[in-house]
Design a protein around this motif. Sequence first.
Motif, mmCIF file in Angstrom:
data_model
loop_
_atom_site.group_PDB
_atom_site.id
_atom_site.type_symbol
_atom_site.label_atom_id
_atom_site.label_comp_id
_atom_site.label_asym_id
_atom_site.label_seq_id
_atom_site.Cartn_x
_atom_site.Cartn_y
_atom_site.Cartn_z
ATOM 1 N N SER A 75 0.833 -1.200 0.000
ATOM 2 C CA SER A 75 0.000 0.000 0.000
ATOM 3 C C SER A 75 0.867 1.249 0.000
ATOM 4 C CB SER A 75 -0.899 0.002 1.240
ATOM 5 O OG SER A 75 -1.639 1.195 1.326
ATOM 6 N N PRO A 76 0.452 2.300 -0.749
ATOM 7 C CA PRO A 76 1.177 3.572 -0.680
ATOM 8 C C PRO A 76 0.867 4.290 0.625
ATOM 9 C CG PRO A 76 -0.735 3.801 -2.097
ATOM 10 C CD PRO A 76 -0.656 2.351 -1.725
ATOM 11 N N VAL A 77 1.838 5.036 1.143
ATOM 12 C CA VAL A 77 1.668 5.813 2.371
ATOM 13 C C VAL A 77 2.370 7.157 2.190
ATOM 14 C CG1 VAL A 77 1.479 3.838 3.928
ATOM 15 C CG2 VAL A 77 3.740 4.780 3.401
ATOM 16 N N ALA A 78 1.993 8.104 3.014
ATOM 17 C CA ALA A 78 2.687 9.392 3.070
ATOM 18 C C ALA A 78 3.507 9.422 4.355
ATOM 19 C CB ALA A 78 1.690 10.542 3.051
ATOM 20 N N ILE A 79 4.770 9.821 4.246
ATOM 21 C CA ILE A 79 5.647 9.861 5.419
ATOM 22 C C ILE A 79 6.126 11.296 5.628
ATOM 23 C CG2 ILE A 79 7.743 8.985 6.495
ATOM 24 C CD1 ILE A 79 7.492 6.465 4.917
ATOM 25 N N LYS A 80 5.824 11.819 6.787
ATOM 26 C CA LYS A 80 6.208 13.181 7.151
ATOM 27 C C LYS A 80 7.439 13.105 8.048
ATOM 28 C CE LYS A 80 4.122 17.464 8.901
ATOM 29 N NZ LYS A 80 2.841 18.087 9.343
ATOM 30 N N VAL A 81 8.519 13.785 7.634
ATOM 31 C CA VAL A 81 9.798 13.714 8.339
ATOM 32 C C VAL A 81 10.182 15.102 8.831
ATOM 33 C CG1 VAL A 81 12.214 13.002 8.198
ATOM 34 C CG2 VAL A 81 10.495 11.839 6.796
ATOM 35 N N LEU A 82 10.569 15.203 10.083
ATOM 36 C CA LEU A 82 11.010 16.481 10.636
ATOM 37 C C LEU A 82 12.217 16.996 9.863
ATOM 38 C CD1 LEU A 82 10.647 18.582 12.938
ATOM 39 C CD2 LEU A 82 12.319 17.263 14.248
ATOM 40 N N ALA A 83 12.219 18.285 9.542
ATOM 41 C CA ALA A 83 13.330 18.877 8.792
ATOM 42 C C ALA A 83 14.632 18.778 9.592
ATOM 43 C CB ALA A 83 13.024 20.335 8.467
ATOM 44 N N GLU A 84 15.722 18.582 8.877
ATOM 45 C CA GLU A 84 17.017 18.341 9.511
ATOM 46 C C GLU A 84 17.455 19.505 10.394
ATOM 47 O OE1 GLU A 84 21.474 16.788 8.154
ATOM 48 O OE2 GLU A 84 19.917 17.243 6.676
ATOM 49 N N ASN A 85 17.149 20.752 9.965
ATOM 50 C CA ASN A 85 17.612 21.912 10.721
ATOM 51 C C ASN A 85 16.839 22.132 12.016
ATOM 52 O OD1 ASN A 85 15.529 22.513 8.781
ATOM 53 N ND2 ASN A 85 15.699 24.650 9.350
ATOM 54 N N TRP A 86 15.786 21.330 12.284
ATOM 55 C CA TRP A 86 15.026 21.472 13.523
ATOM 56 C C TRP A 86 15.241 20.294 14.468
ATOM 57 C CZ3 TRP A 86 13.235 26.017 14.679
ATOM 58 C CH2 TRP A 86 12.867 26.899 13.657
ATOM 59 N N THR A 87 16.195 19.424 14.162
ATOM 60 C CA THR A 87 16.397 18.217 14.965
ATOM 61 C C THR A 87 16.694 18.528 16.420
ATOM 62 O OG1 THR A 87 17.268 17.092 13.010
ATOM 63 C CG2 THR A 87 17.714 16.073 15.129
ATOM 64 N N GLU A 88 17.464 19.590 16.658
ATOM 65 C CA GLU A 88 17.889 19.899 18.030
ATOM 66 C C GLU A 88 16.934 20.814 18.769
ATOM 67 O OE1 GLU A 88 20.404 18.278 19.186
ATOM 68 O OE2 GLU A 88 20.736 17.365 17.218
ATOM 69 N N ASP A 89 15.871 21.272 18.118
ATOM 70 C CA ASP A 89 14.909 22.158 18.774
ATOM 71 C C ASP A 89 13.862 21.293 19.475
ATOM 72 O OD1 ASP A 89 12.559 23.836 19.233
ATOM 73 O OD2 ASP A 89 13.591 25.355 18.042
ATOM 74 N N SER A 90 13.935 21.225 20.796
ATOM 75 C CA SER A 90 13.065 20.318 21.554
ATOM 76 C C SER A 90 11.585 20.689 21.421
ATOM 77 C CB SER A 90 13.468 20.322 23.030
ATOM 78 O OG SER A 90 13.358 21.625 23.584
ATOM 79 N N HIS A 91 11.305 22.014 21.318
ATOM 80 C CA HIS A 91 9.906 22.424 21.202
ATOM 81 C C HIS A 91 9.314 21.992 19.857
ATOM 82 C CE1 HIS A 91 6.278 24.733 20.961
ATOM 83 N NE2 HIS A 91 6.749 25.457 19.970
ATOM 84 N N VAL A 92 10.051 22.240 18.766
ATOM 85 C CA VAL A 92 9.557 21.849 17.441
ATOM 86 C C VAL A 92 9.411 20.339 17.368
ATOM 87 C CG1 VAL A 92 10.120 21.803 14.987
ATOM 88 C CG2 VAL A 92 10.499 23.882 16.316
ATOM 89 N N ARG A 93 10.360 19.620 17.939
ATOM 90 C CA ARG A 93 10.286 18.148 17.950
ATOM 91 C C ARG A 93 9.051 17.679 18.719
ATOM 92 N NH1 ARG A 93 14.348 14.255 17.386
ATOM 93 N NH2 ARG A 93 13.829 12.235 18.304
ATOM 94 N N GLN A 94 8.785 18.306 19.859
ATOM 95 C CA GLN A 94 7.616 17.948 20.648
ATOM 96 C C GLN A 94 6.331 18.203 19.876
ATOM 97 O OE1 GLN A 94 7.109 20.292 24.168
ATOM 98 N NE2 GLN A 94 5.196 19.307 24.759
ATOM 99 N N ARG A 95 6.275 19.352 19.190
ATOM 100 C CA ARG A 95 5.089 19.693 18.423
ATOM 101 C C ARG A 95 4.870 18.706 17.285
ATOM 102 N NH1 ARG A 95 4.725 25.675 16.165
ATOM 103 N NH2 ARG A 95 5.454 24.806 14.201
ATOM 104 N N PHE A 96 5.955 18.283 16.659
ATOM 105 C CA PHE A 96 5.872 17.304 15.571
ATOM 106 C C PHE A 96 5.286 15.991 16.088
ATOM 107 C CE2 PHE A 96 7.504 13.902 12.927
ATOM 108 C CZ PHE A 96 7.382 14.395 11.645
ATOM 109 N N LEU A 97 5.799 15.512 17.206
ATOM 110 C CA LEU A 97 5.317 14.252 17.767
ATOM 111 C C LEU A 97 3.877 14.378 18.262
ATOM 112 C CD1 LEU A 97 8.524 13.166 19.717
ATOM 113 C CD2 LEU A 97 7.654 12.210 17.575
ATOM 114 N N GLU A 98 3.524 15.551 18.783
ATOM 115 C CA GLU A 98 2.155 15.741 19.257
ATOM 116 C C GLU A 98 1.152 15.677 18.112
ATOM 117 O OE1 GLU A 98 2.243 19.378 21.481
ATOM 118 O OE2 GLU A 98 2.488 18.317 23.387
ATOM 119 N N GLU A 99 1.568 16.108 16.909
ATOM 120 C CA GLU A 99 0.669 15.980 15.764
ATOM 121 C C GLU A 99 0.272 14.524 15.571
ATOM 122 O OE1 GLU A 99 0.417 16.724 10.927
ATOM 123 O OE2 GLU A 99 2.278 17.189 11.996
#
Length: 485
Positions: free
Chosen positions: A32-56
């Motif tokens: 089956s086809p799927v869509a994969i959303k990956v956090l941008a490389e330049n935000w890897t170390e930003d804990s807030h952006v990472r948290q928001r990504f996972l919360e989505e």
Amino acid sequence: MPARLGRYAVRRRIGSGGFATVWLAYDEQLDSPVAIKVLAENWTEDSHVRQRFLEEGRYLRKVESPHVVTVYDAGSLDDDRPYLVMSYADQGTLADRLEAGGLTLPQAGEVVRQIGDGLHALHRRGVLHRDIKPANVLFRTVDPEHDGTEVRAMVGDLGLGKALDVSSRLTMIAGTPSFVAPEQAQGEHLDPRADQFSLAALTYLMLAGRPPYSHSTLSAAANPSPPEPMGGSGLWFPPEVEAVVRRGLSADREDRYPDLPAYVAAFRAALGDDAVGTLPERWLPIDPELTQPGNKPSLVPDRAELPEPVPPTRRHRWAAAALGLVLLVAGGVGGFAVWRGTHSTKTFTDEDRILSVTVPSSWGRDVSLKGWTPPDSPYTQSALSVGDGSSWRTSGQGVFVGLLPESKLPKTLPLHPSCSHPGRLRSSTEGDPTMIATSTGCPGVIIERVTQVSGTRLLWVQVRSDDEKTAEQVLASVQTRGSLG
């Protein structure tokens, strides 16, 4: 392009934004086809952006609704960037459908119903979307191998989603200016009526062929005036329909409907059975020109290219009968195309789907949507360039729109001394901090504008036109979408 993300074979990039890139991939185990959303490389170390990504991902997993994008899986890459595996919208977005010609009135009513159901499902689980707009309304086929194929509308992209009972940095001011509720633009505490406002703005767009507001900044969206009547350009709407939409767009949320089901029910009642009718199971035709998964990975070259944008060749028109609540569709299509056809314009969106601009159709002869590398910067930024020929920057008509990685406005702008009346640099008192210069006698006019659209980004726009009115209209049409960092 990565060959694999986790256990999934990557096919091509679907799109990217300020915080993430979305890839079309293939689940070989489940075929089956799927869509994969990956956090941008330049935000890897930003804990807030990472948290928001996972919360989505967590927000989406809370909801069991056919009208909300499903998260199937989550994981981390070797560089520790998280990713979400989601349902793939093989029939594109509402933005795609509007670009390709619009919807019939029954189809628009069904979009309102299904997206209203999806948003209400989020609200029941204590989640606000906060960014309903055409690009975040997705269409997906269900059971595509049988004659009963159905297209479903889904709510997607909860990158700005917020738990109703959580107070955190997620309360930051964010959203898409033309669709955001005033209380959200003001940074106030939110409730589900903020999403109702955005759905009403989407309803207005689908019916009238234009958004209710053309705000370029969140500051402008904080105190909106009442929208213009939905009619015009040969369109007419019964007062009952307009009253429902305008109530949903009330600047004071206390004046809106108590919840989304009440808004949806009132809207469909105002349309009436004769207008909405009984839609077939295939209520939205499957469009083979939209992004499709194609063959399995083993049959596809390693460097599959992005599909070309669908040209807006299908032009349709609305007609309305002044008989009770009945609206009849002439030619079977929506008002968006009428507005575009009447004004003979075309809208372009950059490859990252962050920037857009509407220009006269004759300008679309020299187009670049692939971004640019600003001076003294090693990184490519979102940008687009549209003109009436390859020499538009010196002797024709066109526009450049691009982001700059800067935290402060420049002290000078290019003032084009070749123009007989070089513009005087001035500051704008409306919306976000802006510097602007208008030069005339170039021949024609050149307008330079730089706006501080976030703490780390400037938006640079240059318009060259034969007349100032056209230049101002093009300038006013520039929009940014999503988070800009």
